[in-house]
Design a protein around this motif. Structure first.
Motif, PDB file in Angstrom:
ATOM      1  N   ALA A 177       0.832  -1.205   0.000  1.00  0.00           N
ATOM      2  CA  ALA A 177       0.000   0.000   0.000  1.00  0.00           C
ATOM      3  C   ALA A 177       0.862   1.249   0.000  1.00  0.00           C
ATOM      4  O   ALA A 177       1.998   1.249   0.495  1.00  0.00           O
ATOM      5  CB  ALA A 177      -0.922   0.005   1.220  1.00  0.00           C
ATOM      6  N   VAL A 178       0.292   2.329  -0.543  1.00  0.00           N
ATOM      7  CA  VAL A 178       1.009   3.607  -0.563  1.00  0.00           C
ATOM      8  C   VAL A 178      -0.016   4.736  -0.580  1.00  0.00           C
ATOM      9  O   VAL A 178      -1.074   4.616  -1.200  1.00  0.00           O
ATOM     10  CB  VAL A 178       1.943   3.684  -1.794  1.00  0.00           C
ATOM     11  CG1 VAL A 178       1.149   3.771  -3.087  1.00  0.00           C
ATOM     12  CG2 VAL A 178       2.901   4.859  -1.686  1.00  0.00           C
ATOM     13  N   PRO A 179       0.256   5.846   0.111  1.00  0.00           N
ATOM     14  CA  PRO A 179      -0.649   7.007   0.039  1.00  0.00           C
ATOM     15  C   PRO A 179      -0.517   7.699  -1.312  1.00  0.00           C
ATOM     16  O   PRO A 179       0.493   7.559  -2.004  1.00  0.00           O
ATOM     17  CB  PRO A 179      -0.148   7.921   1.171  1.00  0.00           C
ATOM     18  CG  PRO A 179       0.812   7.104   1.970  1.00  0.00           C
ATOM     19  CD  PRO A 179       1.362   6.071   1.042  1.00  0.00           C
ATOM     20  N   TYR A 180      -1.525   8.481  -1.679  1.00  0.00           N
ATOM     21  CA  TYR A 180      -1.420   9.326  -2.865  1.00  0.00           C
ATOM     22  C   TYR A 180      -1.776  10.758  -2.468  1.00  0.00           C
ATOM     23  O   TYR A 180      -2.440  11.006  -1.465  1.00  0.00           O
ATOM     24  CB  TYR A 180      -2.341   8.836  -3.992  1.00  0.00           C
ATOM     25  CG  TYR A 180      -3.820   8.825  -3.677  1.00  0.00           C
ATOM     26  CD1 TYR A 180      -4.589   9.980  -3.793  1.00  0.00           C
ATOM     27  CD2 TYR A 180      -4.458   7.655  -3.270  1.00  0.00           C
ATOM     28  CE1 TYR A 180      -5.941   9.975  -3.507  1.00  0.00           C
ATOM     29  CE2 TYR A 180      -5.810   7.638  -2.970  1.00  0.00           C
ATOM     30  CZ  TYR A 180      -6.545   8.793  -3.099  1.00  0.00           C
ATOM     31  OH  TYR A 180      -7.896   8.792  -2.802  1.00  0.00           O
ATOM     32  N   GLY A 181      -1.306  11.685  -3.290  1.00  0.00           N
ATOM     33  CA  GLY A 181      -1.515  13.099  -2.978  1.00  0.00           C
ATOM     34  C   GLY A 181      -0.246  13.701  -2.400  1.00  0.00           C
ATOM     35  O   GLY A 181       0.815  13.068  -2.386  1.00  0.00           O
ATOM     36  N   PRO A 182      -0.310  14.939  -1.916  1.00  0.00           N
ATOM     37  CA  PRO A 182       0.873  15.603  -1.361  1.00  0.00           C
ATOM     38  C   PRO A 182       1.483  14.805  -0.210  1.00  0.00           C
ATOM     39  O   PRO A 182       0.752  14.213   0.591  1.00  0.00           O
ATOM     40  CB  PRO A 182       0.325  16.958  -0.865  1.00  0.00           C
ATOM     41  CG  PRO A 182      -0.945  17.161  -1.636  1.00  0.00           C
ATOM     42  CD  PRO A 182      -1.509  15.799  -1.870  1.00  0.00           C
ATOM     43  N   GLU A 183       2.813  14.783  -0.121  1.00  0.00           N
ATOM     44  CA  GLU A 183       3.473  14.005   0.928  1.00  0.00           C
ATOM     45  C   GLU A 183       3.092  14.481   2.321  1.00  0.00           C
ATOM     46  O   GLU A 183       2.965  13.677   3.244  1.00  0.00           O
ATOM     47  CB  GLU A 183       4.997  14.087   0.757  1.00  0.00           C
ATOM     48  CG  GLU A 183       5.515  13.297  -0.444  1.00  0.00           C
ATOM     49  CD  GLU A 183       7.031  13.263  -0.476  1.00  0.00           C
ATOM     50  OE1 GLU A 183       7.651  13.623   0.555  1.00  0.00           O
ATOM     51  OE2 GLU A 183       7.589  12.894  -1.516  1.00  0.00           O
ATOM     52  N   ASP A 184       2.928  15.800   2.487  1.00  0.00           N
ATOM     53  CA  ASP A 184       2.625  16.326   3.817  1.00  0.00           C
ATOM     54  C   ASP A 184       1.139  16.230   4.165  1.00  0.00           C
ATOM     55  O   ASP A 184       0.767  16.384   5.332  1.00  0.00           O
ATOM     56  CB  ASP A 184       3.080  17.787   3.930  1.00  0.00           C
ATOM     57  CG  ASP A 184       2.401  18.676   2.897  1.00  0.00           C
ATOM     58  OD1 ASP A 184       1.955  18.147   1.852  1.00  0.00           O
ATOM     59  OD2 ASP A 184       2.308  19.895   3.130  1.00  0.00           O
ATOM     60  N   ARG A 185       0.285  15.956   3.160  1.00  0.00           N
ATOM     61  CA  ARG A 185      -1.146  15.840   3.440  1.00  0.00           C
ATOM     62  C   ARG A 185      -1.775  14.880   2.432  1.00  0.00           C
ATOM     63  O   ARG A 185      -2.483  15.288   1.519  1.00  0.00           O
ATOM     64  CB  ARG A 185      -1.816  17.219   3.366  1.00  0.00           C
ATOM     65  CG  ARG A 185      -3.240  17.243   3.887  1.00  0.00           C
ATOM     66  CD  ARG A 185      -3.769  18.664   3.907  1.00  0.00           C
ATOM     67  NE  ARG A 185      -3.840  19.254   2.591  1.00  0.00           N
ATOM     68  CZ  ARG A 185      -4.895  19.117   1.762  1.00  0.00           C
ATOM     69  NH1 ARG A 185      -5.934  18.408   2.147  1.00  0.00           N
ATOM     70  NH2 ARG A 185      -4.896  19.695   0.590  1.00  0.00           N
TER      71      ARG A 185
END
Length: 347
Positions: free
Chosen positions: A303-311
């Motif tokens: 799994a990995v987040p998407y969007g800006p690294e800080d938010r």
């Protein structure tokens, strides 16, 4: 992660060879296979001794006395964290993903992303939609209806509109409504919905606002309008890829597969798992028990987040067996998240 001693170069090469062979073929790996295929430059007897040492460290397991070794969960974790070299996708592979995600198909981009993940990996693809609480407030309007009912219309900065019906025990007329709308717009504009709820509670606790009738009314109305209860949408594709009767050698194997499919239908489990991904940094791989869910005890989640690294806005993931091609899956998930995040921000 279980702590293991530092491995010397020879032990690391042999562990890498055993895990690679196992992930590709699924069978226990013997010393002769290692010496024939991996150019270790050691005799089978020496390789067996090293494999025995790795077994004592809890990195390998010997299913039967006469069989070779397979990696333990700890061994897989060490391999992923310390030995795996993830190859990047080719320009052609990247263009294929980008084209499929941007295709003007009738399905939404969330469904497309989930389906692309599933088709490219042959496992289950999961997409967690942007967290509603991270959307930014733009405008709140109250429309009086009959019988003491009011329609709350919430508009976010990205154009999302949400309607909610509430019942009140006081009158609202035009001029008063205008003042309430103006006050809330000035107080809350630009905040995320999560920040809005905190600001409203804070303002309600301020003494001066408790005695200002109009402000108190505005805050009471907005508290009802912003009550939590929104949940992120989760889209899952390719569940059937995880139900493989050919791999079920016992009734218990089939039961585990059914439990896994039920877990994939439980959106609360998936949201919590991907929320953990958003709370971490970058790509994450959960092995078996690390998922904290019994039904996923023999599965891996990349799994990995998407969007800006800080938010980060949300997360995407692939769920499959622990014996998967981690290098390929991690590359596909990572690049898909980059393209998907850009499409979400532009939509």
């Amino acid at each position: 992660m279980t702590q293991v001693p530092e491995l010397n170069r020879r032990a690391r090469k042999i562990l890498h060879a055993v895990v690679s062979e196992y992930l590709q073929g699924g069978d226990a790996v013997g010393s002769r296979t290692i010496t024939r295929r991996h150019g270790i430059g050691l005799s089978p007897a020496t390789v067996r001794n090293v494999m025995s040492d790795l077994e004592e460290l809890g990195l390998l397991h010997q299913p039967h006395t006469s069989a070779g070794r397979v990696p333990t969960e700890t061994g897989l974790r060490f391999f992923i964290d310390s030995l795996l070299k993830v190859r990047g996708l080719s320009p052609k592979e990247k263009e294929d993903i980008r084209t499929r995600l941007e295709a003007p198909l009738p399905e939404a981009v969330l469904q497309r992303a989930s389906r692309v993940l599933s088709e490219l990996t042959q496992y289950a693809g999961i997409v967690l939609a942007p967290n509603p609480d991270l959307q930014r407030f733009q405008h709140l309007e109250f429309v009086p209806l009959r019988d003491g009912k009011v329609l709350c219309i919430l508009v976010t900065a990205d154009g999302h509109i949400e309607n909610k019906l509430v019942v009140i025990d006081f009158a609202l007329e035009g001029a008063r409504l205008d003042r309430i709308h103006n006050y809330l717009d000035q107080l809350l504009r630009g905040l995320t919905l999560d920040e809005v709820r905190k600001r409203v509670l804070s303002e309600m606790g301020t003494d001066k606002n408790q005695f200002d009738g109009e402000v108190a009314t505005a805050l009471r109305l907005s508290q009802v309008a912003f009550e939590s209860g929104r949940s992120s949408e989760v889209v899952v594709s390719g569940q059937v890829n995880l139900l493989d009767p050919a791999r079920a050698q016992t009734p218990q194997d089939l039961d585990r597969m059914r439990s896994l499919l039920r877990a994939l239908e439980d959106k609360e489990i998936l949201v919590k798992l991907l929320d953990r991904t958003m709370a971490g940094e970058g790509m994450q791989v959960f092995l078996g028990a690390e998922t904290s869910y019994a039904a996923l005890g023999e599965s891996s989640v990349v799994a990995v987040p998407y969007g800006p690294e800080d938010r980060p806005l949300g997360a995407i993931a692939v769920i499959g067996p622990m014996r998967m091609n981690y290098g390929k899956v991690m590359s596909v998930v990572d690049f898909t998240a980059d393209v998907f995040g850009q499409l979400i921000r532009e939509s």
